[in-house]
Design a protein around this motif. Structure first.
Motif, short mmCIF file in Angstrom:
data_model
loop_
_atom_site.label_atom_id
_atom_site.label_comp_id
_atom_site.label_asym_id
_atom_site.label_seq_id
_atom_site.Cartn_x
_atom_site.Cartn_y
_atom_site.Cartn_z
N ALA A 46 60.96 23.50 16.25
CA ALA A 46 61.13 22.97 17.60
C ALA A 46 60.28 23.80 18.55
O ALA A 46 60.20 25.02 18.40
CB ALA A 46 62.60 23.01 18.02
N ARG A 47 59.65 23.14 19.50
CA ARG A 47 58.80 23.82 20.49
C ARG A 47 59.28 23.42 21.88
O ARG A 47 59.68 22.28 22.11
CB ARG A 47 57.33 23.43 20.33
CG ARG A 47 56.71 23.82 19.01
CD ARG A 47 55.33 23.22 18.86
NE ARG A 47 54.42 23.75 19.85
CZ ARG A 47 53.60 24.77 19.63
NH1 ARG A 47 53.59 25.38 18.46
NH2 ARG A 47 52.79 25.20 20.58
N ARG A 48 59.19 24.39 22.81
CA ARG A 48 59.58 24.11 24.19
C ARG A 48 58.71 24.95 25.12
O ARG A 48 58.58 26.16 24.93
CB ARG A 48 61.05 24.43 24.41
CG ARG A 48 61.54 24.12 25.82
CD ARG A 48 63.02 24.40 25.97
NE ARG A 48 63.84 23.56 25.10
CZ ARG A 48 65.16 23.56 25.12
NH1 ARG A 48 65.82 24.37 25.95
NH2 ARG A 48 65.84 22.76 24.30
N GLU A 174 69.83 30.99 25.81
CA GLU A 174 70.39 29.64 25.81
C GLU A 174 69.43 28.67 25.14
O GLU A 174 69.86 27.79 24.38
CB GLU A 174 70.67 29.20 27.24
CG GLU A 174 71.64 30.10 28.00
CD GLU A 174 71.71 29.74 29.48
OE1 GLU A 174 71.22 28.66 29.85
OE2 GLU A 174 72.27 30.54 30.25
N ALA A 175 68.14 28.82 25.43
CA ALA A 175 67.14 27.93 24.84
C ALA A 175 67.11 28.06 23.32
O ALA A 175 66.96 27.06 22.61
CB ALA A 175 65.76 28.23 25.42
N GLN A 214 59.63 32.87 18.27
CA GLN A 214 58.32 33.27 18.79
C GLN A 214 58.22 32.81 20.24
O GLN A 214 58.30 31.61 20.51
CB GLN A 214 57.18 32.65 17.96
CG GLN A 214 57.33 32.78 16.46
CD GLN A 214 57.14 34.18 15.95
OE1 GLN A 214 56.60 35.05 16.64
NE2 GLN A 214 57.57 34.45 14.72
N ILE A 215 58.07 33.76 21.16
CA ILE A 215 57.84 33.43 22.57
C ILE A 215 56.42 33.87 22.90
O ILE A 215 56.11 35.06 22.96
CB ILE A 215 58.85 34.14 23.49
CG1 ILE A 215 60.29 33.77 23.10
CG2 ILE A 215 58.59 33.77 24.95
CD1 ILE A 215 61.35 34.44 23.95
N ASP A 235 53.66 31.06 32.18
CA ASP A 235 54.15 29.91 31.40
C ASP A 235 54.10 30.27 29.92
O ASP A 235 53.12 30.85 29.44
CB ASP A 235 53.30 28.68 31.69
CG ASP A 235 53.44 28.22 33.13
OD1 ASP A 235 54.57 27.91 33.54
OD2 ASP A 235 52.42 28.19 33.85
N LYS A 236 55.14 29.87 29.19
CA LYS A 236 55.27 30.28 27.80
C LYS A 236 55.65 29.10 26.91
O LYS A 236 56.12 28.06 27.39
CB LYS A 236 56.36 31.36 27.65
CG LYS A 236 56.20 32.55 28.60
CD LYS A 236 57.36 33.51 28.45
CE LYS A 236 57.33 34.59 29.52
NZ LYS A 236 56.15 35.45 29.38
N THR A 237 55.45 29.28 25.61
CA THR A 237 55.90 28.33 24.60
C THR A 237 56.86 29.05 23.67
O THR A 237 56.52 30.10 23.13
CB THR A 237 54.72 27.76 23.79
OG1 THR A 237 53.88 26.99 24.65
CG2 THR A 237 55.22 26.86 22.67
N ILE A 238 58.05 28.48 23.51
CA ILE A 238 59.04 29.04 22.58
C ILE A 238 59.03 28.20 21.31
O ILE A 238 59.07 26.97 21.37
CB ILE A 238 60.45 29.04 23.19
CG1 ILE A 238 60.46 29.80 24.53
CG2 ILE A 238 61.45 29.67 22.23
CD1 ILE A 238 61.81 29.79 25.23
#
Length: 249
Positions: A46-48, A174-175, A214-215, A235-238
């Motif tokens: 999953a990516r966010r 939480e994410a 991974q952040i 801005d980041k991708t988790i």
């Protein structure tokens, strides 16, 4: 007539047939193992994309004077100016680091020694006191602009230096929980597609192993064994992964 061309053609045909038969055997073997197995293991992801909601700004300023007392007095006067500047721009949470003290010295020629060789003396000229600051704010876009405006402190005689920024996403915990559920759902979807190729259907979830989180900076897919936790990018991708095993029926 030379029989060799005919012989080569026959051999080529045999090799081609053997190759096709081998490929068919591999596919058949894979489907057989899938049909014979009672479980299937897959990895879901999953990516966010998120934006940091906290910025940590570190800076420092120094004061020089011939005596330690005078340097301390100047540092306190500069601290009042820095505090007023930050509070006027909405930065209220300010943490002070211990003051660093350093002697200011210079090299000067001294008297010659007994052999007539010139000597160099170290002379103390004064003291330099440095005060470190750490500021925290939810104004993640405005604070970097404020750092650029800190030149106003130089005009007031304060040797203010902006050191670094850290951009933090405080809701990462939480994410992660939500994304683990998303990654497990993705794993099931992958497993269903694979099982369908063997004429099977999934039953229940047998086991699941959570991978490291991974952040990274936005759109980056970098990985490390112990997980990344980027603090350089606004801005980041988790990225979250789950290795899951499903029963089949």
């Amino acid at each position: 007539m030379n029989p060799r061309p005919h012989l080569f053609g026959v051999l080529a045909g045999l090799f081609l047939a053997a190759g096709l038969a081998g490929s068919a055997a591999i596919v058949a073997s894979t489907l057989t193992r899938l049909n014979d197995s009672n479980a299937i293991a897959v990895t879901g992801a999953a990516r966010r994309n998120v934006r940091s909601d906290l910025i940590v700004w570190r800076a420092n300023f120094s004061a020089d004077a011939p005596s330690l007392l005078e340097a301390q007095q100047r540092l306190q006067a500069d601290l009042a100016k820095v505090t007023a500047f930050l509070q006027a721009h909405g930065v209220a949470e300010i943490a002070l680091a211990p003051v660093q003290i350093r002697e200011i010295t210079a090299k000067r020629p001294g008297h010659a020694d007994d052999d007539g060789e010139p000597q160099t003396l170290t002379v103390r000229l004064g003291y330099r006191l440095t005060q470190g600051l750490e500021m925290r704010s939810g104004e993640v876009e405005r604070v970097p602009r404020l750092a650029a405006e800190s030149g106003a402190l130089l005009e007031q005689g304060v040797a203010f230096v902006s050191d670094s920024f850290e951009f933090i996403y405080t809701k990462a915990g939480e994410a992660k929980v939500e994304m683990m559920a998303e990654a497990t759902k993705d794993a099931r979807a992958r497993a269903e597609q694979i099982a369908a190729q063997g004429g099977r259907r999934l039953d229940g979830l047998r086991s699941a192993k959570v991978g490291v989180i991974q952040i990274n900076p936005l759109h980056s897919s970098a990985t490390s064994w112990d997980g990344n936790n980027d603090t350089t990018a606004l801005d980041k991708t988790i990225i979250a992964t789950v290795s899951a095993s499903f029963a089949m029926k």
